[in-house]
Design a protein around this motif. Structure first.
Motif: not given
Length: 336
Positions: A167-170, A209-212, A229-232
């Motif tokens: 996976a990659v979280w960007v 997934g996305i972050n920021g 996915g979403v990252m907070l």
């Protein structure tokens, strides 16, 4: 984890790795509020894992699962060994940091500066994959400095995906390694969510997934229309009660009223054990300050946690006293 989520169409909500914030005490608290959110450690440098106090750096409570270890470094051999050690500690995922813009990581040639060295990252991912059966993932920026994200990001993603990243979280911002502080790099570079959305369309078979800049669960759900996915990060840390709705809104668990008095009791028991081992109560209470935004008595609650916990001999009673300042009865729920 990620392959199964993709196959099932299950979205993932994650709490971002944050240096000096997402330590084991923070994660224990967050897990009490959400049973399903994916939690991340602070970034731990591979050299520290190899040569430092591993229990202090890597130890965690079993209740924290699912929990991912984020590593920093650029030497494939060291990262592979740190991955093996992290796997033995029982983590659910090993993540490579390619997003942190601090001076410390730049001096060590890792973090966001590795966006300029995609093949170094790919080599590291291959070595890490060979060292574990766990998912190996990458957290990155859309680019750094004068790079053109439209060309840099798809090439970077292709390389790390080909290397076996699960996976990659960007983080949907550039990092400016010269001219902006780490704090400014979290806010000033403009967000480009559309670019990250397009990367998901380009790599539909891979979890991205996305972050920021994501501030609420409403925002998170909007992003999950496009992303896996979403990252907070800071939003959750400063308003941790929002995690109480994650299991229902993201994972379709039955809605529930939070028993905040149970959270109090669990944190007091946890704090008692920590203090009994020679720790300080402030190590724990500092992560609890943001729990009750907008609740009557929250200001006094914050004052007690921030001041009384630093006094000599302070113990778990500080948590009890802080909760006593809040204006809700034991059976009441506090809305996120």
């Amino acid at each position: 984890m990620y392959a199964e989520a993709l196959k099932a169409g299950q979205k993932i909500f994650a709490v971002a790795p944050m240096i000096d914030w997402t330590d084991r005490h923070c994660r224990f608290l967050h897990r009490l509020v959400s049973a399903r959110a994916l939690l991340y450690t602070e970034m731990v440098v591979a050299d520290a894992v190899l040569h430092g106090d591993r229990e202090r750096l890597l130890g965690f409570d079993d209740s924290e699962h699912p929990v991912a270890l984020q590593l920093g470094g650029s030497d494939a051999g060291k990262l592979a060994e740190a991955t093996r050690i992290g796997s033995d500690f029982g983590y659910d995922e090993i993540n490579l940091n390619v997003g942190c813009p601090s001076d410390r990581v730049q001096s060590g040639t890792f973090g966001a500066c590795l966006m300029k060295e995609p093949e170094t990252v790919a080599t590291a991912v291959r070595a890490m994959k060979a060292a574990t059966d766990l998912p190996v993932t990458v957290k990155c920026r859309i680019g750094v400095d004068d790079q053109d994200p439209e060309t840099v990001l798809p090439d970077f993603l292709q390389r790390v995906i080909d290397a076996g990243a699960s996976a990659v979280w960007v983080h949907a911002r550039k990092a400016w390694l010269q001219g902006l502080s780490p704090k400014e790099n979290r806010d000033i570079p403009p967000l480009d969510y559309d670019l990250v959305y397009r990367m998901k369309q380009r790599f539909p078979e891979v979890f991205i997934g996305i972050n920021g800049g994501i501030l609420s669960l409403d925002d998170a759900e909007a992003h999950l229309e496009h992303m896996d996915g979403v990252m907070l990060g800071r939003a959750v840390y400063h308003h941790a009660a929002m995690l109480s709705d994650v299991d229902h809104r993201v994972y379709a668990a039955a809605p529930r009223d939070m028993d905040w008095l149970l959270v109090r009791d669990r944190m007091m028991a946890y704090a008692e054990e920590h203090v009994g081992r020679g720790g300080r109560i402030s190590h724990i209470t500092r992560h609890m300050v943001g729990l009750f935004q907008g609740v009557a008595g929250a200001r006094r609650y914050r004052q007690i946690l921030s001041t009384d916990a630093t006094r000599p001999g302070a113990g778990p009673e500080v948590i009890a006293n802080a909760f006593a300042a809040l204006d809700f009865a034991p059976a009441d729920a506090v809305s996120a």
